[in-house]
Design a protein around this motif. Structure first.
Motif, PDB file in Angstrom:
ATOM      1  N   ASP A 153       4.227  19.635  22.404  1.00 48.64           N
ATOM      2  CA  ASP A 153       4.021  18.252  21.985  1.00 48.64           C
ATOM      3  C   ASP A 153       5.258  17.639  21.350  1.00 48.64           C
ATOM      4  N   ALA A 154       6.252  18.472  20.985  1.00 47.76           N
ATOM      5  CA  ALA A 154       7.468  17.950  20.372  1.00 47.76           C
ATOM      6  C   ALA A 154       8.602  17.771  21.382  1.00 47.76           C
ATOM      7  N   VAL A 155       8.372  18.111  22.650  1.00 47.74           N
ATOM      8  CA  VAL A 155       9.422  18.044  23.675  1.00 47.74           C
ATOM      9  C   VAL A 155       9.445  16.644  24.297  1.00 47.74           C
ATOM     10  N   PRO A 156      10.613  15.991  24.345  1.00 46.74           N
ATOM     11  CA  PRO A 156      10.687  14.682  25.004  1.00 46.74           C
ATOM     12  C   PRO A 156      10.229  14.770  26.461  1.00 46.74           C
ATOM     13  N   ALA A 157       9.519  13.751  26.927  1.00 47.65           N
ATOM     14  CA  ALA A 157       8.941  13.757  28.276  1.00 47.65           C
ATOM     15  C   ALA A 157       9.373  12.500  29.030  1.00 47.65           C
ATOM     16  N   PRO A 158       9.324  12.550  30.377  1.00 44.48           N
ATOM     17  CA  PRO A 158       9.663  11.354  31.160  1.00 44.48           C
ATOM     18  C   PRO A 158       8.601  10.274  31.006  1.00 44.48           C
ATOM     19  N   ALA A 159       8.931   9.068  31.432  1.00 42.89           N
ATOM     20  CA  ALA A 159       8.006   7.942  31.325  1.00 42.89           C
ATOM     21  C   ALA A 159       6.774   8.180  32.202  1.00 42.89           C
ATOM     22  N   ALA A 160       5.623   7.703  31.724  1.00 43.92           N
ATOM     23  CA  ALA A 160       4.373   7.823  32.486  1.00 43.92           C
ATOM     24  C   ALA A 160       3.516   6.601  32.187  1.00 43.92           C
ATOM     25  N   ALA A 161       2.764   6.160  33.178  1.00 42.57           N
ATOM     26  CA  ALA A 161       1.957   4.933  33.047  1.00 42.57           C
ATOM     27  C   ALA A 161       0.500   5.227  32.746  1.00 42.57           C
ATOM     28  N   GLU A 162       0.033   6.458  32.984  1.00 41.54           N
ATOM     29  CA  GLU A 162      -1.383   6.750  32.805  1.00 41.54           C
ATOM     30  C   GLU A 162      -1.569   8.193  32.353  1.00 41.54           C
ATOM     31  N   LEU A 163      -2.747   8.481  31.840  1.00 43.08           N
ATOM     32  CA  LEU A 163      -3.107   9.842  31.446  1.00 43.08           C
ATOM     33  C   LEU A 163      -3.530  10.608  32.693  1.00 43.08           C
ATOM     34  N   VAL A 164      -2.864  11.754  32.917  1.00 46.70           N
ATOM     35  CA  VAL A 164      -3.166  12.569  34.098  1.00 46.70           C
ATOM     36  C   VAL A 164      -3.508  13.986  33.637  1.00 46.70           C
ATOM     37  N   LEU A 165      -4.685  14.456  34.001  1.00 45.16           N
ATOM     38  CA  LEU A 165      -5.083  15.848  33.784  1.00 45.16           C
ATOM     39  C   LEU A 165      -5.254  16.470  35.166  1.00 45.16           C
ATOM     40  N   ASP A 166      -4.396  17.432  35.470  1.00 42.65           N
ATOM     41  CA  ASP A 166      -4.411  18.054  36.787  1.00 42.65           C
ATOM     42  C   ASP A 166      -4.714  19.542  36.643  1.00 42.65           C
ATOM     43  N   GLY A 167      -5.958  19.910  36.886  1.00 37.63           N
ATOM     44  CA  GLY A 167      -6.362  21.309  36.775  1.00 37.63           C
ATOM     45  C   GLY A 167      -6.315  21.835  35.359  1.00 37.63           C
ATOM     46  N   LEU A 168      -6.534  20.979  34.359  1.00 41.54           N
ATOM     47  CA  LEU A 168      -6.490  21.396  32.963  1.00 41.54           C
ATOM     48  C   LEU A 168      -7.586  22.424  32.686  1.00 41.54           C
ATOM     49  N   THR A 169      -7.169  23.605  32.259  1.00 42.21           N
ATOM     50  CA  THR A 169      -8.112  24.695  31.974  1.00 42.21           C
ATOM     51  C   THR A 169      -7.740  25.345  30.647  1.00 42.21           C
ATOM     52  N   VAL A 170      -8.706  25.492  29.773  1.00 39.75           N
ATOM     53  CA  VAL A 170      -8.507  26.140  28.479  1.00 39.75           C
ATOM     54  C   VAL A 170      -9.262  27.461  28.476  1.00 39.75           C
ATOM     55  N   ARG A 171      -8.551  28.523  28.136  1.00 45.18           N
ATOM     56  CA  ARG A 171      -9.166  29.860  28.136  1.00 45.18           C
ATOM     57  C   ARG A 171      -9.354  30.318  26.692  1.00 45.18           C
ATOM     58  N   ARG A 172     -10.603  30.398  26.266  1.00 45.88           N
ATOM     59  CA  ARG A 172     -10.941  30.943  24.964  1.00 45.88           C
ATOM     60  C   ARG A 172     -11.443  32.366  25.143  1.00 45.88           C
ATOM     61  N   PRO A 173     -11.456  33.161  24.087  1.00 47.05           N
ATOM     62  CA  PRO A 173     -11.951  34.537  24.240  1.00 47.05           C
ATOM     63  C   PRO A 173     -13.377  34.616  24.779  1.00 47.05           C
ATOM     64  N   ASP A 174     -14.195  33.605  24.451  1.00 43.00           N
ATOM     65  CA  ASP A 174     -15.599  33.639  24.868  1.00 43.00           C
ATOM     66  C   ASP A 174     -15.923  32.705  26.018  1.00 43.00           C
ATOM     67  N   LEU A 175     -14.944  31.883  26.452  1.00 41.31           N
ATOM     68  CA  LEU A 175     -15.283  30.823  27.386  1.00 41.31           C
ATOM     69  C   LEU A 175     -14.035  30.324  28.098  1.00 41.31           C
ATOM     70  N   VAL A 176     -14.194  29.968  29.369  1.00 39.90           N
ATOM     71  CA  VAL A 176     -13.145  29.281  30.135  1.00 39.90           C
ATOM     72  C   VAL A 176     -13.629  27.871  30.413  1.00 39.90           C
ATOM     73  N   ILE A 177     -12.899  26.880  29.946  1.00 41.34           N
ATOM     74  CA  ILE A 177     -13.308  25.477  30.056  1.00 41.34           C
ATOM     75  C   ILE A 177     -12.458  24.801  31.120  1.00 41.34           C
TER      76      ILE A 177
ATOM     77  N   ASP B 104      -3.846  26.100  31.020  1.00 39.34           N
ATOM     78  CA  ASP B 104      -3.341  26.085  32.392  1.00 39.34           C
ATOM     79  C   ASP B 104      -3.444  24.659  32.926  1.00 39.34           C
ATOM     80  N   GLY B 105      -2.685  24.373  33.970  1.00 37.73           N
ATOM     81  CA  GLY B 105      -2.720  23.040  34.544  1.00 37.73           C
ATOM     82  C   GLY B 105      -1.696  22.122  33.893  1.00 37.73           C
ATOM     83  N   THR B 106      -1.751  20.853  34.290  1.00 33.84           N
ATOM     84  CA  THR B 106      -0.749  19.876  33.864  1.00 33.84           C
ATOM     85  C   THR B 106      -1.405  18.754  33.068  1.00 33.84           C
ATOM     86  N   VAL B 107      -0.721  18.346  31.994  1.00 27.05           N
ATOM     87  CA  VAL B 107      -1.149  17.191  31.206  1.00 27.05           C
ATOM     88  C   VAL B 107       0.014  16.209  31.151  1.00 27.05           C
ATOM     89  N   VAL B 108      -0.203  14.986  31.600  1.00 25.77           N
ATOM     90  CA  VAL B 108       0.803  13.919  31.516  1.00 25.77           C
ATOM     91  C   VAL B 108       0.234  12.821  30.622  1.00 25.77           C
TER      92      VAL B 108
END
Length: 553
Positions: free
Chosen positions: A331-355, A392-396
């Motif tokens: 979240d502290a890394v500078p990023a290129p310009a973007a016009a919209e929120l993009v979630l591409d295959g966003l997956t969160v792996r918790r010890p008890d659950l894969v979201i 996992d996946g991409t967040v823009v």
């Protein structure tokens, strides 16, 4: 086995490196002054014997006594400088380590902190690191003095009498052997004591945090016994450490005394048979205890510094550079310009659950609702979008080129996280509050309180609903002041009644109409009804995305 000086401490703290160098420099001055004192005493005694024999005071007596006094003064000043520099270094190193470890914890994010005891973490950073006073005030200077003084004194003794120097060299290894054996016995005991201190801090902190609830249920007095038992455990451990320290100190003193006695017997025999002069004998007899003193004292100071060694070791493990690089937050890394929120295959792996995975594109002006029961993973998805949780996946995130994800985002947690101060200060967060903007944010959040109203730590003085609306007002204030393209709200209406909830929903809709993408985690029907896109997080971790028109994305 504990290292005499952790190299990671020298790597991470420039002050620590400077302290070792300064201690070595003042130690060299003290050693040279000690040699001067030994020479002065030996010369003064020889001159006194000559005066008794000849019946007159030699002319060299006054200069010798003056030089002897000067050597005592130099040694005292060098000892004072060592103590002063060590005390300053200890305070500075503690400050550096605390600042660095807090910055590293912030970099690693809440998921890293959640895996640790907050009370234990606070105890290590507080009372634990305070034990570095003994480490830098006594142990490090003595270690530097030992490294400098011992070889210099051995050379000085060898110049005066090679036999005595050889006896000292042969006898000296006995002390390090004792130190190693004592260190092996101390290490486990001291680590156990450090753990007991962490448990004591955790028990006390947890009792204070939950005191209101404990009093409501009549269980507050039971905590006295719990804290008392942990305190007794720590007390017994402290007595055990002190007992071992006294015994080890006696062993080191005995070894050093026997070694000096060997030198004294050798010198006495040679004085009697006339093979050694009085001046050389006095010089060696004065210096022999000084040759053993540094290495003997460093063993004693090692015990005094063990609490600091354990605490600094725990902190340095947190600050390990390889781990830090591997867990740097995006979240502290500078990023290129973007016009919209993009979630591409966003997956969160918790010890008890894969979201997930979540696939979504949201343009400015869109309200996205994350729906699902408590514990389903809505907050985890928000943390992943913020960039503080591995995924996992991409967040823009929408925003201008060069801006980091944190700079593009406004976030309100489901816990208000209010600090001591005024309502306005909690809303502005470390910046000078703009009274008009603060009042507007309070009005939009539906909270009719004055900006100057005092607030205690954790929101004391406000009801749960008021504290939650202050948190919402804080998000509204930042979103409008900084014009962040993305606003993340985690359960912003969970503690509100229906009327207050409608006010907050209108504010959310207004933020979106002003051009922000607003993502709201909620299970409240009023919030979900206001959303343009609904992301349902099911109990098993599966996710469905539905637009308002009913078309699945």
């Amino acid at each position: 086995m504990m290292k005499p000086l952790d190299p990671r401490l020298l790597r991470l703290s420039r002050t620590a490196r400077g302290s070792v160098v300064a201690s070595a420099a003042t130690g060299l001055v003290r050693t040279l002054a000690t040699i001067g004192i030994a020479w002065g005493i030996a010369t003064a005694v020889t001159l006194g014997v000559d005066a008794v024999r000849d019946g007159r005071v030699p002319a060299a007596t006054s200069p010798t006594l003056a030089l002897l006094a000067a050597a005592f003064v130099v040694r005292a000043v060098a000892a004072w400088a060592t103590d002063d520099l060590a005390a300053r270094a200890g305070a500075t190193v503690k400050s550096e380590l605390r600042a660095t470890v807090l910055a590293r914890a912030a970099e690693r994010g809440p998921s890293w902190l959640a895996a640790r005891s907050s009370a234990g973490f606070a105890t290590t950073l507080g009372p634990g690191l305070d034990a570095l006073d003994a480490y830098f005030g006594r142990y490090v200077p003595q270690l530097a003095l030992t490294a400098v003084a011992t070889p210099v004194l051995l050379v000085a003794i060898g110049v005066a009498d090679m036999t005595s120097a050889l006896v000292i060299v042969l006898a000296m290894p006995v002390i390090p052997v004792f130190m190693v054996l004592i260190g092996l016995a101390t290490q486990a005991l001291q680590r156990k004591q450090a753990d007991a201190l962490a448990r004591l801090g955790s028990a006390f902190t947890e009792a204070v945090e939950g005191l209101a609830t404990l009093k409501v249920f009549g269980r507050a007095r039971r905590q006295v016994g719990r804290i008392g038992s942990v305190t007794d455990e720590y007390r017994r451990g402290t007595i055990g450490v002190l007992r071992l320290s006294f015994v080890s100190g006696f062993a080191l003193e005995l070894a050093a005394s026997l070694s000096v006695a060997l030198v004294a017997v050798s010198i006495g025999v040679r004085l009697v048979d006339g093979s050694m002069g009085l001046g050389a004998a006095m010089f060696v007899l004065v210096l022999a205890p000084e040759a053993f003193a540094p290495i003997r004292q460093v063993g004693a100071d090692f015990h005094a510094a063990q609490d600091g060694v354990e605490a600094s070791g725990a902190v340095l493990d947190v600050l390990d550079e390889r781990t830090a690089v591997a867990t740097a937050r995006p979240d502290a890394v500078p990023a290129p310009a973007a016009a919209e929120l993009v979630l591409d295959g966003l997956t969160v792996r918790r010890p008890d659950l894969v979201i997930g995975p979540v696939d979504l594109r949201a343009t400015p002006g869109t309200v996205v609702a994350l729906a699902g029961p408590s514990g389903s993973g809505k907050s985890s998805l928000i943390a992943a979008i913020r960039g503080v949780l591995d995924h996992d996946g991409t967040v823009v995130v929408p925003g201008p080129a060069g801006a980091s994800r944190a700079e593009r985002t406004t976030w309100a947690d489901q816990r208000p996280r209010l600090v001591r101060g005024t309502v306005a200060e909690n809303i502005a967060m470390h910046a000078e509050p703009d009274d008009a903007a603060v009042r507007r944010a309070l009005r939009e959040a539906g909270l009719g309180v004055e900006p100057g109203l005092p607030v205690g730590s954790g929101g004391a003085g406000l009801s749960g609903g008021q504290a939650q609306r202050v948190a919402v007002a804080r998000a509204l204030y930042r979103a409008r002041r900084v014009r962040t393209p993305l606003v993340l709200l985690d359960e912003p209406t969970s503690a509100l009644d229906a009327e207050a909830e409608r006010t907050v929903v209108r504010a959310v809709r207004a933020l979106a109409d002003d051009g922000s993408v607003v993502v709201v985690a909620s299970h409240r029907p009023a919030v979900l009804a206001a959303a343009d896109v609904r992301v349902d997080v099911l109990p098993g971790g599966a996710v469905t995305v539905t637009t308002r028109q009913g078309v699945r994305a």
